[in-house]
Motif scaffolding. Structure first.
Motif, PDB file in Angstrom:
ATOM      1  N   HIS A 124      23.407 104.368  18.667  1.00  0.00           N
ATOM      2  CA  HIS A 124      24.264 103.198  18.490  1.00  0.00           C
ATOM      3  C   HIS A 124      25.001 102.876  19.788  1.00  0.00           C
ATOM      4  O   HIS A 124      25.330 103.781  20.560  1.00  0.00           O
ATOM      5  N   PRO A 125      25.285 101.602  20.033  1.00  0.00           N
ATOM      6  CA  PRO A 125      26.102 101.235  21.196  1.00  0.00           C
ATOM      7  C   PRO A 125      27.490 101.864  21.082  1.00  0.00           C
ATOM      8  O   PRO A 125      28.057 101.934  19.990  1.00  0.00           O
ATOM      9  N   GLU A 126      27.988 102.355  22.193  1.00  0.00           N
ATOM     10  CA  GLU A 126      29.337 102.914  22.239  1.00  0.00           C
ATOM     11  C   GLU A 126      29.840 102.848  23.673  1.00  0.00           C
ATOM     12  O   GLU A 126      29.101 102.466  24.580  1.00  0.00           O
ATOM     13  N   LYS A 127      31.079 103.217  23.870  1.00  0.00           N
ATOM     14  CA  LYS A 127      31.677 103.152  25.217  1.00  0.00           C
ATOM     15  C   LYS A 127      30.923 103.976  26.247  1.00  0.00           C
ATOM     16  O   LYS A 127      30.876 103.639  27.419  1.00  0.00           O
ATOM     17  N   ALA A 128      30.324 105.089  25.814  1.00  0.00           N
ATOM     18  CA  ALA A 128      29.679 106.016  26.742  1.00  0.00           C
ATOM     19  C   ALA A 128      28.277 105.581  27.164  1.00  0.00           C
ATOM     20  O   ALA A 128      27.658 106.240  27.983  1.00  0.00           O
ATOM     21  N   ASN A 129      27.741 104.486  26.596  1.00  0.00           N
ATOM     22  CA  ASN A 129      26.411 104.045  27.001  1.00  0.00           C
ATOM     23  C   ASN A 129      26.401 102.534  27.249  1.00  0.00           C
ATOM     24  O   ASN A 129      27.391 101.858  27.006  1.00  0.00           O
ATOM     25  N   CYS A 130      25.282 102.035  27.725  1.00  0.00           N
ATOM     26  CA  CYS A 130      25.160 100.600  28.050  1.00  0.00           C
ATOM     27  C   CYS A 130      24.349  99.849  27.008  1.00  0.00           C
ATOM     28  O   CYS A 130      23.941  98.712  27.250  1.00  0.00           O
ATOM     29  N   PHE A 131      24.100 100.461  25.840  1.00  0.00           N
ATOM     30  CA  PHE A 131      23.273  99.827  24.826  1.00  0.00           C
ATOM     31  C   PHE A 131      23.954  98.581  24.280  1.00  0.00           C
ATOM     32  O   PHE A 131      25.132  98.600  23.953  1.00  0.00           O
ATOM     33  N   ALA A 132      23.198  97.480  24.181  1.00  0.00           N
ATOM     34  CA  ALA A 132      23.730  96.229  23.644  1.00  0.00           C
ATOM     35  C   ALA A 132      23.580  96.183  22.124  1.00  0.00           C
ATOM     36  O   ALA A 132      24.299  95.471  21.453  1.00  0.00           O
ATOM     37  N   LYS A 133      22.611  96.928  21.599  1.00  0.00           N
ATOM     38  CA  LYS A 133      22.432  97.041  20.151  1.00  0.00           C
ATOM     39  C   LYS A 133      21.791  98.387  19.870  1.00  0.00           C
ATOM     40  O   LYS A 133      21.366  99.086  20.791  1.00  0.00           O
ATOM     41  N   GLU A 134      21.723  98.742  18.588  1.00  0.00           N
ATOM     42  CA  GLU A 134      21.190 100.068  18.282  1.00  0.00           C
ATOM     43  C   GLU A 134      19.731 100.165  18.694  1.00  0.00           C
ATOM     44  O   GLU A 134      19.004  99.178  18.740  1.00  0.00           O
ATOM     45  N   SER A 135      19.348 101.384  19.021  1.00  0.00           N
ATOM     46  CA  SER A 135      18.017 101.661  19.534  1.00  0.00           C
ATOM     47  C   SER A 135      17.432 102.824  18.746  1.00  0.00           C
ATOM     48  O   SER A 135      18.125 103.800  18.462  1.00  0.00           O
ATOM     49  N   HIS A 136      16.155 102.712  18.402  1.00  0.00           N
ATOM     50  CA  HIS A 136      15.501 103.733  17.588  1.00  0.00           C
ATOM     51  C   HIS A 136      14.472 104.502  18.408  1.00  0.00           C
ATOM     52  O   HIS A 136      13.641 103.887  19.078  1.00  0.00           O
ATOM     53  N   ILE A 137      14.536 105.831  18.322  1.00  0.00           N
ATOM     54  CA  ILE A 137      13.486 106.678  18.883  1.00  0.00           C
ATOM     55  C   ILE A 137      12.483 106.871  17.754  1.00  0.00           C
ATOM     56  O   ILE A 137      12.836 107.354  16.675  1.00  0.00           O
ATOM     57  N   THR A 138      11.239 106.471  18.005  1.00  0.00           N
ATOM     58  CA  THR A 138      10.246 106.388  16.938  1.00  0.00           C
ATOM     59  C   THR A 138       8.998 107.202  17.275  1.00  0.00           C
ATOM     60  O   THR A 138       8.583 107.274  18.437  1.00  0.00           O
ATOM     61  N   TRP A 139       8.401 107.790  16.244  1.00  0.00           N
ATOM     62  CA  TRP A 139       7.097 108.444  16.344  1.00  0.00           C
ATOM     63  C   TRP A 139       6.078 107.472  15.767  1.00  0.00           C
ATOM     64  O   TRP A 139       6.108 107.157  14.568  1.00  0.00           O
ATOM     65  N   LYS A 140       5.215 106.911  16.622  1.00  0.00           N
ATOM     66  CA  LYS A 140       4.235 105.928  16.155  1.00  0.00           C
ATOM     67  C   LYS A 140       2.970 106.042  16.995  1.00  0.00           C
ATOM     68  O   LYS A 140       3.044 106.157  18.223  1.00  0.00           O
ATOM     69  N   ASP A 141       1.843 106.004  16.323  1.00  0.00           N
ATOM     70  CA  ASP A 141       0.537 106.076  16.990  1.00  0.00           C
ATOM     71  C   ASP A 141       0.420 107.313  17.879  1.00  0.00           C
ATOM     72  O   ASP A 141      -0.167 107.265  18.965  1.00  0.00           O
ATOM     73  N   GLY A 142       1.010 108.431  17.434  1.00  0.00           N
ATOM     74  CA  GLY A 142       0.912 109.680  18.183  1.00  0.00           C
ATOM     75  C   GLY A 142       1.778 109.751  19.424  1.00  0.00           C
ATOM     76  O   GLY A 142       1.570 110.600  20.280  1.00  0.00           O
ATOM     77  N   LYS A 143       2.766 108.846  19.524  1.00  0.00           N
ATOM     78  CA  LYS A 143       3.628 108.818  20.704  1.00  0.00           C
ATOM     79  C   LYS A 143       5.089 108.677  20.295  1.00  0.00           C
ATOM     80  O   LYS A 143       5.411 108.034  19.297  1.00  0.00           O
ATOM     81  N   VAL A 144       5.956 109.233  21.129  1.00  0.00           N
ATOM     82  CA  VAL A 144       7.391 109.014  20.986  1.00  0.00           C
ATOM     83  C   VAL A 144       7.737 107.816  21.855  1.00  0.00           C
ATOM     84  O   VAL A 144       7.378 107.774  23.036  1.00  0.00           O
ATOM     85  N   SER A 145       8.413 106.825  21.253  1.00  0.00           N
ATOM     86  CA  SER A 145       8.770 105.630  22.015  1.00  0.00           C
ATOM     87  C   SER A 145      10.167 105.171  21.626  1.00  0.00           C
ATOM     88  O   SER A 145      10.719 105.591  20.608  1.00  0.00           O
ATOM     89  N   GLN A 146      10.720 104.303  22.450  1.00  0.00           N
ATOM     90  CA  GLN A 146      12.059 103.769  22.202  1.00  0.00           C
ATOM     91  C   GLN A 146      12.169 102.397  22.842  1.00  0.00           C
ATOM     92  O   GLN A 146      11.803 102.203  24.001  1.00  0.00           O
ATOM     93  N   ASP A 147      12.656 101.431  22.065  1.00  0.00           N
ATOM     94  CA  ASP A 147      12.976 100.108  22.588  1.00  0.00           C
ATOM     95  C   ASP A 147      14.468 100.060  22.861  1.00  0.00           C
ATOM     96  O   ASP A 147      15.265 100.466  22.015  1.00  0.00           O
ATOM     97  N   ILE A 148      14.835  99.570  24.033  1.00  0.00           N
ATOM     98  CA  ILE A 148      16.234  99.578  24.467  1.00  0.00           C
ATOM     99  C   ILE A 148      16.623  98.198  24.986  1.00  0.00           C
ATOM    100  O   ILE A 148      15.853  97.577  25.731  1.00  0.00           O
ATOM    101  N   VAL A 149      17.822  97.748  24.611  1.00  0.00           N
ATOM    102  CA  VAL A 149      18.431  96.578  25.224  1.00  0.00           C
ATOM    103  C   VAL A 149      19.727  97.067  25.865  1.00  0.00           C
ATOM    104  O   VAL A 149      20.602  97.604  25.186  1.00  0.00           O
TER     105      VAL A 149
END
Length: 166
Positions: free
Chosen positions: A116-141
């Motif tokens: 989740h976005p918080e003071k300690a990071n630069c995230f503009a919205k929540e970001s999910h770390i996902t296991w999909k198609d045999g890979k770990v991925s993450q979309d970040i704004v």
């Protein structure tokens, strides 16, 4: 020498509403620089835009998951020093810890963690770390700091190195 844990593929997707550094054209010529420890990689320059589409993959070798990935955006100038367009950073600790797990029994499409976005990071919205198609991925704004406006959209993928223990 530090042990190689794996590779972090950072897809620089796009910039959104970046700062105008060239007032005559009401645009900028942005490019992105990623730093991790002593590593430095950079994107191509996108000319005359404040909403660039890069869709470029930059690769970082991960030897220490405690170091944050630091990002700087610059406006390319031909005859003067490039102008700063802001910066951001994000921690890869959670991402790498999940990527190093044996996830072969985890159902495809599983959200492994939400950041989740918080003071300690630069995230503009929540970001999910996902296991999909045999890979770990993450979309970040990321919301850019040290500028009046702008966000950067990234997509992370983890690449295990054959022969490197999980």
């Amino acid at each position: 020498m530090e042990c190689l844990l794996g590779l972090l593929k950072v897809k620089v997707v796009r910039g959104v509403n970046l700062a105008i550094c060239d007032p005559l054209t009401q645009s900028s010529d942005p490019y992105v620089v990623l730093r991790l420890g002593q590593q430095k990689v950079k994107s191509s320059i996108k000319y005359h835009t404040i909403n660039p589409e890069w869709n470029e993959e930059l690769t970082l070798s991960i030897t220490n998951m405690m170091h944050p990935v630091k990002i700087e955006l610059f406006d390319h100038d031909t005859f003067t020093k490039d102008d700063s367009m802001g910066d951001a950073e994000f921690c890869i600790l959670d991402f790498v810890e999940i990527a190093k797990q044996n996830l072969s029994d985890v159902p495809d499409g599983t959200v492994m963690k939400t950041i989740h976005p918080e003071k300690a990071n630069c995230f503009a919205k929540e970001s999910h770390i996902t296991w999909k198609d045999g890979k770990v991925s993450q979309d970040i704004v990321l919301r850019l700091r040290n500028t009046d406006t702008g966000e950067l959209v990234l997509h992370l993928n983890w690449v295990n190195i054959p022969g490197v223990a999980r």
